[in-house]
Design a protein around this motif. Structure first.
Motif, PDB file in Angstrom:
ATOM      1  N   VAL A 131       0.866  -1.182   0.000  1.00 23.56           N
ATOM      2  CA  VAL A 131       0.000   0.000   0.000  1.00 23.56           C
ATOM      3  C   VAL A 131       0.899   1.228   0.000  1.00 23.56           C
ATOM      4  CG1 VAL A 131      -1.875   1.236   1.183  1.00 23.56           C
ATOM      5  CG2 VAL A 131      -1.598  -1.208   1.536  1.00 23.56           C
ATOM      6  N   PRO A 132       0.652   2.201  -0.875  1.00 23.42           N
ATOM      7  CA  PRO A 132       1.455   3.417  -0.841  1.00 23.42           C
ATOM      8  C   PRO A 132       1.383   4.056   0.552  1.00 23.42           C
ATOM      9  CG  PRO A 132      -0.036   3.428  -2.736  1.00 23.42           C
ATOM     10  CD  PRO A 132      -0.400   2.242  -1.897  1.00 23.42           C
ATOM     11  N   GLY A 133       2.523   4.559   1.020  1.00 24.45           N
ATOM     12  CA  GLY A 133       2.516   5.147   2.362  1.00 24.45           C
ATOM     13  C   GLY A 133       3.818   5.846   2.664  1.00 24.45           C
ATOM     14  N   SER A 134       3.975   6.266   3.930  1.00 19.89           N
ATOM     15  CA  SER A 134       5.208   6.944   4.331  1.00 19.89           C
ATOM     16  C   SER A 134       6.348   5.929   4.311  1.00 19.89           C
ATOM     17  CB  SER A 134       5.053   7.559   5.717  1.00 19.89           C
ATOM     18  OG  SER A 134       4.675   6.581   6.662  1.00 19.89           O
ATOM     19  N   PRO A 135       7.559   6.370   3.965  1.00 21.73           N
ATOM     20  CA  PRO A 135       8.668   5.410   3.879  1.00 21.73           C
ATOM     21  C   PRO A 135       9.064   4.827   5.243  1.00 21.73           C
ATOM     22  CG  PRO A 135       9.415   7.659   3.409  1.00 21.73           C
ATOM     23  CD  PRO A 135       7.928   7.723   3.559  1.00 21.73           C
ATOM     24  N   GLY A 136       8.717   5.503   6.305  1.00 17.58           N
ATOM     25  CA  GLY A 136       9.059   4.989   7.640  1.00 17.58           C
ATOM     26  C   GLY A 136       8.125   5.603   8.655  1.00 17.58           C
ATOM     27  N   ALA A 137       8.566   5.640   9.932  1.00 21.09           N
ATOM     28  CA  ALA A 137       7.745   6.222  10.995  1.00 21.09           C
ATOM     29  C   ALA A 137       7.624   7.737  10.776  1.00 21.09           C
ATOM     30  CB  ALA A 137       8.367   5.935  12.346  1.00 21.09           C
ATOM     31  N   ILE A 138       6.487   8.278  11.192  1.00 20.10           N
ATOM     32  CA  ILE A 138       6.263   9.726  11.090  1.00 20.10           C
ATOM     33  C   ILE A 138       6.749  10.372  12.386  1.00 20.10           C
ATOM     34  CG2 ILE A 138       4.476  11.512  11.045  1.00 20.10           C
ATOM     35  CD1 ILE A 138       4.697  10.211   8.365  1.00 20.10           C
ATOM     36  N   ILE A 147       3.560  14.331   3.040  1.00 17.79           N
ATOM     37  CA  ILE A 147       3.374  12.939   2.586  1.00 17.79           C
ATOM     38  C   ILE A 147       1.895  12.656   2.302  1.00 17.79           C
ATOM     39  CG2 ILE A 147       3.611  10.499   3.247  1.00 17.79           C
ATOM     40  CD1 ILE A 147       6.079  11.324   4.881  1.00 17.79           C
ATOM     41  N   ALA A 148       1.034  13.127   3.212  1.00 18.95           N
ATOM     42  CA  ALA A 148      -0.405  12.875   3.048  1.00 18.95           C
ATOM     43  C   ALA A 148      -0.917  13.529   1.772  1.00 18.95           C
ATOM     44  CB  ALA A 148      -1.165  13.392   4.265  1.00 18.95           C
ATOM     45  N   LYS A 149      -0.392  14.736   1.484  1.00 16.75           N
ATOM     46  CA  LYS A 149      -0.829  15.454   0.273  1.00 16.75           C
ATOM     47  C   LYS A 149      -0.438  14.640  -0.975  1.00 16.75           C
ATOM     48  CE  LYS A 149      -0.638  19.879  -2.044  1.00 16.75           C
ATOM     49  NZ  LYS A 149       0.253  20.998  -2.310  1.00 16.75           N
ATOM     50  N   GLU A 150       0.764  14.101  -0.911  1.00 20.06           N
ATOM     51  CA  GLU A 150       1.228  13.309  -2.046  1.00 20.06           C
ATOM     52  C   GLU A 150       0.410  12.019  -2.219  1.00 20.06           C
ATOM     53  OE1 GLU A 150       5.598  13.042  -2.041  1.00 20.06           O
ATOM     54  OE2 GLU A 150       5.253  11.153  -3.127  1.00 20.06           O
ATOM     55  N   LEU A 151       0.081  11.382  -1.069  1.00 15.52           N
ATOM     56  CA  LEU A 151      -0.696  10.133  -1.139  1.00 15.52           C
ATOM     57  C   LEU A 151      -2.121  10.424  -1.602  1.00 15.52           C
ATOM     58  CD1 LEU A 151       0.335   8.419   2.246  1.00 15.52           C
ATOM     59  CD2 LEU A 151       1.034   7.711  -0.042  1.00 15.52           C
ATOM     60  N   GLY A 152      -2.632  11.593  -1.188  1.00 19.05           N
ATOM     61  CA  GLY A 152      -4.026  11.938  -1.445  1.00 19.05           C
ATOM     62  C   GLY A 152      -4.901  11.461  -0.303  1.00 19.05           C
ATOM     63  N   TYR A 172      -9.222  12.749   7.005  1.00 15.58           N
ATOM     64  CA  TYR A 172      -9.885  13.052   5.731  1.00 15.58           C
ATOM     65  C   TYR A 172      -9.331  14.286   5.043  1.00 15.58           C
ATOM     66  CZ  TYR A 172     -13.013   9.272   6.847  1.00 15.58           C
ATOM     67  OH  TYR A 172     -13.503   8.022   7.128  1.00 15.58           O
ATOM     68  N   GLY A 173      -8.548  15.072   5.793  1.00 13.57           N
ATOM     69  CA  GLY A 173      -7.951  16.264   5.189  1.00 13.57           C
ATOM     70  C   GLY A 173      -6.850  16.788   6.090  1.00 13.57           C
ATOM     71  N   PRO A 174      -6.097  17.820   5.625  1.00 10.40           N
ATOM     72  CA  PRO A 174      -4.968  18.325   6.404  1.00 10.40           C
ATOM     73  C   PRO A 174      -5.390  18.831   7.781  1.00 10.40           C
ATOM     74  CG  PRO A 174      -5.352  19.669   4.426  1.00 10.40           C
ATOM     75  CD  PRO A 174      -6.255  18.491   4.335  1.00 10.40           C
ATOM     76  N   ASP A 175      -6.667  19.294   7.897  1.00  9.79           N
ATOM     77  CA  ASP A 175      -7.103  19.859   9.180  1.00  9.79           C
ATOM     78  C   ASP A 175      -7.171  18.828  10.295  1.00  9.79           C
ATOM     79  OD1 ASP A 175      -7.283  22.180   7.829  1.00  9.79           O
ATOM     80  OD2 ASP A 175      -9.477  22.116   7.576  1.00  9.79           O
ATOM     81  N   ASP A 176      -7.568  17.601   9.958  1.00  9.92           N
ATOM     82  CA  ASP A 176      -7.638  16.617  11.060  1.00  9.92           C
ATOM     83  C   ASP A 176      -6.386  15.744  11.146  1.00  9.92           C
ATOM     84  OD1 ASP A 176      -9.023  15.964   8.674  1.00  9.92           O
ATOM     85  OD2 ASP A 176      -9.862  14.152   9.559  1.00  9.92           O
ATOM     86  N   LEU A 177      -5.376  16.005  10.323  1.00 10.28           N
ATOM     87  CA  LEU A 177      -4.201  15.132  10.324  1.00 10.28           C
ATOM     88  C   LEU A 177      -3.424  15.195  11.639  1.00 10.28           C
ATOM     89  CD1 LEU A 177      -2.525  13.081   8.729  1.00 10.28           C
ATOM     90  CD2 LEU A 177      -1.167  14.955   7.835  1.00 10.28           C
ATOM     91  N   LEU A 203      -7.549   2.968   1.509  1.00 11.04           N
ATOM     92  CA  LEU A 203      -8.252   2.441   0.329  1.00 11.04           C
ATOM     93  C   LEU A 203      -9.748   2.441   0.625  1.00 11.04           C
ATOM     94  CD1 LEU A 203      -5.815  -0.457  -0.664  1.00 11.04           C
ATOM     95  CD2 LEU A 203      -5.888   1.889  -1.524  1.00 11.04           C
ATOM     96  N   GLU A 204     -10.535   2.883  -0.347  1.00  8.37           N
ATOM     97  CA  GLU A 204     -11.957   3.148  -0.076  1.00  8.37           C
ATOM     98  C   GLU A 204     -12.856   1.912  -0.201  1.00  8.37           C
ATOM     99  OE1 GLU A 204     -13.161   6.516   0.358  1.00  8.37           O
ATOM    100  OE2 GLU A 204     -11.572   7.743  -0.544  1.00  8.37           O
ATOM    101  N   LYS A 205     -12.504   0.985  -1.098  1.00  7.71           N
ATOM    102  CA  LYS A 205     -13.410  -0.168  -1.257  1.00  7.71           C
ATOM    103  C   LYS A 205     -12.650  -1.466  -1.548  1.00  7.71           C
ATOM    104  CE  LYS A 205     -14.326   1.440  -5.975  1.00  7.71           C
ATOM    105  NZ  LYS A 205     -13.108   0.858  -6.518  1.00  7.71           N
ATOM    106  N   PRO A 206     -11.582  -1.725  -0.760  1.00 11.15           N
ATOM    107  CA  PRO A 206     -10.822  -2.951  -1.037  1.00 11.15           C
ATOM    108  C   PRO A 206     -11.464  -4.193  -0.423  1.00 11.15           C
ATOM    109  CG  PRO A 206      -9.859  -1.856   0.833  1.00 11.15           C
ATOM    110  CD  PRO A 206     -11.031  -1.006   0.394  1.00 11.15           C
ATOM    111  N   ARG A 207     -10.983  -5.324  -0.878  1.00 13.73           N
ATOM    112  CA  ARG A 207     -11.260  -6.575  -0.176  1.00 13.73           C
ATOM    113  C   ARG A 207      -9.986  -6.946   0.576  1.00 13.73           C
ATOM    114  NH1 ARG A 207     -15.820  -9.342  -3.317  1.00 13.73           N
ATOM    115  NH2 ARG A 207     -15.573 -11.026  -1.809  1.00 13.73           N
ATOM    116  N   HIS A 208     -10.156  -7.706   1.660  1.00 13.59           N
ATOM    117  CA  HIS A 208      -8.989  -8.232   2.391  1.00 13.59           C
ATOM    118  C   HIS A 208      -8.762  -9.652   1.886  1.00 13.59           C
ATOM    119  CE1 HIS A 208      -6.568  -9.063   6.182  1.00 13.59           C
ATOM    120  NE2 HIS A 208      -6.742 -10.263   5.654  1.00 13.59           N
TER     121      HIS A 208
END
Ligand code: ADP
Length: 447
Positions: A131-138, A147-152, A172-177, A203-208
Motif C-alpha cells: 500500500v502506498p505510504g510513508s517510507p518509515g515512521a512519522i 506525505i499525506a498530500k502526495e498520497l491523497g 480526511y484532510g490536512p485539518d484533522d491530520l 483504500l476506499e473499497k478494497p477486499r482483504h
C-alpha cells in the motif's frame, strides 16, 4: 519427532493443536490459568499444569511459569497457537536458550514482521506490492502533511506495533491530520508500548485477501491459495472464505507465487500469512502474520492439508512434505467466527452454557472447546467456536452453512449465530459482492 509438546494457549486453538499432536503420536501438556481449570483442552491433554491466576499477563503470558511447565513435564517443544506469545520474538529466543523448540518461525522473522514498517520495507525488497505510504515512521507533523498530500486523502495512520485492528485513525484532510496523529500515537503507546506510527493511503473499497504460505526454513516454500476476510467489524474478521469470490485462477497463482518466492528468499520456516488489500485488480501488502491464524481451517478444507501437523513436522526439522504441484484446490469453504456476544449490540456475554448441540453432516466442521455445563470466563476473548463448511461449489457451501447454522444450539448465553443466519440469506453475500466496509454499513443500516 517430538515425544512431548506443551500447548501454550487455551480455547479452541489449544484443542486444535492437541488434535494434531495426538495424530502425530506426541504426548500433550496443557497449561491453564486458575479460571480455566475446567477447560476442555485441560481435560483432553495427557498432562496439565496450572501456570497462574486468570489475568493473561500472569498465566498465558507468564514466560517463567511456561518455562517451568516445560521443564517439570519434560516437554521438548512448545506450540504458542495464536495471540498471547505467538508473535513474541524474545520468547522464541528464550525457549531456544532453554533448548525447547518453539513451533514457529525464526525469531528474526517474527521480529521483522512484528514491526509493520520494517515488514513493509522487507516486503518491498522481496518484490511484494505494498500500500502506498510513508517510507518509515512519522516523526515530524510538517513532513506528515507533505506525505499525506502526495498520497491523497483520506489517509490512514497506523501503529508500527499494531495488531487486532487497534490503533488505526483515518484523516480526511490536512485539518484533522495532526490531531489524528496525536491520538494515534497516544493509543499506540498505551496499547503496544510503542508510539511509532506511519501513514498509508486509505483504500476506499478494497477486499482483504490473504495468502497462506508454508516454508521449511531450508529455502523451500509453497502457497496454499487465499482466504477472503473482507467481512469485518472494527477491522476484526467475522466471516472468512476461500477461494475469494473476486479472484480467478491465474490471479491466485500469480500472487501466490510472488509470496512463495519471497518466503523462499527469506528461508522462512513454518506457516505464515501474507495479508493484502485488493482493489481494482491490484494487490497491496499490509502485513504478515507469523503464526497459525484463526481462519486456517478454510485453507485446510479446500486443500486437505493439515496446517498444524505441517507446522509441528517442520519445527521438528522435517522438509516440506508436498510440492506446489501437489497443492490442489477443491471446492469452497466458509468459516463463521461464533462469539459469545449479543448478535446486534456485540455486548460480551460470558456465562454458563446449559445446552450445546453442534451441527454435523457432510462438509461441516466445528472447532470449539465448549461443552454443555461449561462456564465461559469473562477474562479472555469471546470466541466460542468456529463453524466451517465445505461444498463442491460456493453455492453448495452457502446452502450447507444455512442448514448448519439453523441446527447449531448454544443455550444460556448470547452468541453471534443469529447475525450469521441473516448474513447467509443476504443477496450481496450470496453474490460475493462485499468489501471491507460492507459489514459495518450493513450493521449501521439496521441489517
Ligand atoms: P491489524 O494488525 O491490527 O489487524 P492490519 O494492517 O492487518 O491491522 O489491518 C486490519 C484491517 O484494517 C484490514 O483488513 C482492513 O480492513 C483495514 N485496513 C488496513 N489498512 C488499510 C488501508 N490502507 N486502507 C483501508 N483499510 C485498511
Amino acid at each position: 519427532m517430538f515425544e512431548k509438546i506443551l500447548i501454550a494457549n487455551r480455547g479452541e486453538i489449544a484443542l486444535r493443536i492437541l488434535r494434531a499432536a495426538k495424530e502425530l503420536g506426541i504426548a500433550t501438556v496443557a497449561v491453564h490459568s486458575t479460571a480455566d481449570a475446567d477447560a476442555m483442552h485441560v481435560k483432553l491433554a495427557d498432562e496439565s499444569v496450572c501456570v497462574g491466576p486468570p489475568a493473561a499477563r500472569d498465566s498465558y503470558l507468564n514466560i517463567p511459569a511456561l518455562l517451568a511447565a516445560c521443564e517439570i513435564t519434560g516437554a521438548e517443544a512448545l506450540h504458542p497457537g495464536y495471540g498471547f506469545l505467538s508473535e513474541n520474538a524474545r520468547f522464541a529466543e528464550i525457549l531456544a536458550e532453554h533448548h525447547i523448540v518453539f513451533v514457529g518461525p525464526k525469531p528474526e522473522h517474527i521480529r521483522i514482521m512484528g514491526d509493520k514498517i520494517e515488514a513493509k520495507r522487507t516486503a518491498t525488497r522481496l518484490g511484494i506490492p505494498c500500500v502506498p505510504g510513508s517510507p518509515g515512521a512519522i516523526t515530524d507533523d510538517i513532513e506528515a502533511v507533505a506525505i499525506a498530500k502526495e498520497l491523497g486523502y483520506p489517509v490512514l495512520i497506523k501503529a508500527a506495533a499494531g495488531g487486532g485492528g487497534r490503533g488505526m485513525k483515518v484523516a480526511y484532510g490536512p485539518d484533522d491530520l495532526s490531531s489524528a496523529l496525536e491520538t494515534a500515537r497516544m493509543e499506540a503507546k498505551s496499547a503496544f508500548g510503542d508510539e511509532s506510527v506511519y501513514l498509508e493511503k486509505f483504500l476506499e473499497k478494497p477486499r482483504h485477501i490473504e495468502i497462506q504460505i508454508l516454508g521449511d526454513g531450508r529455502g523451500n516454500a509453497i502457497h496454499l491459495g487465499e482466504r477472503d476476510c473482507s467481512l469485518q467489524r472494527r477491522h476484526q474478521k467475522v466471516w472468512e472464505e476461500g477461494p475469494s469470490p473476486a479472484l480467478n485462477a491465474p490471479q491466485r497463482l500469480e500472487i501466490g507465487e510472488i509470496c512463495a518466492a519471497a518466503m523462499r528468499e527469506l528461508r522462512y520456516s513454518g506457516v505464515g500469512t501474507v495479508e493484502f488489500l485488493y482493489e481494482d485488480g491490484k494487490f497491496y501488502f499490509i502485513e504478515m502474520n507469523t503464526r497459525i491464524q484463526v481462519e486456517h481451517p478454510v485453507t485446510e478444507m479446500i486443500t486437505g492439508v493439515d496446517l498444524v501437523n505441517e507446522q509441528i513436522k517442520i519445527a521438528a526439522g522435517s522438509e516440506l512434505t508436498l510440492t506446489q504441484d501437489e497443492v490442489v484446490f477443491n471446492g469452497h469453504a466458509i468459516e463463521c467466527r461464533i462469539n459469545a456476544e449479543h448478535p446486534a449490540t456485540f455486548r460480551p456475554s460470558p456465562g454458563t452454557i446449559n445446552y450445546y448441540h453442534p451441527p454435523g453432516g457432510l462438509g461441516v466442521r466445528v472447532d470449539s472447546a465448549v461443552y454443555a455445563g461449561y462456564t465461559i470466563p469473562p477474562t479472555y476473548d469471546s470466541l466460542v467456536g468456529k463453524l466451517i463448511v465445505h461444498g463442491r461449489s460456493r453455492n453448495e457451501a452457502l446452502m450447507r452453512l444455512r442448514r448448519a447454522l439453523d441446527e447449531f444450539i448454544i443455550d444460556g448465553i448470547d452468541t453471534t449465530i443469529p447475525l450469521f443466519q441473516t448474513l447467509v440469506r443476504n443477496a450481496d453475500i450470496q453474490n460475493g459482492l462485499y468489501d471491507i466496509h460492507w459489514l459495518e454499513k450493513f450493521l449501521i443500516d439496521g441489517g
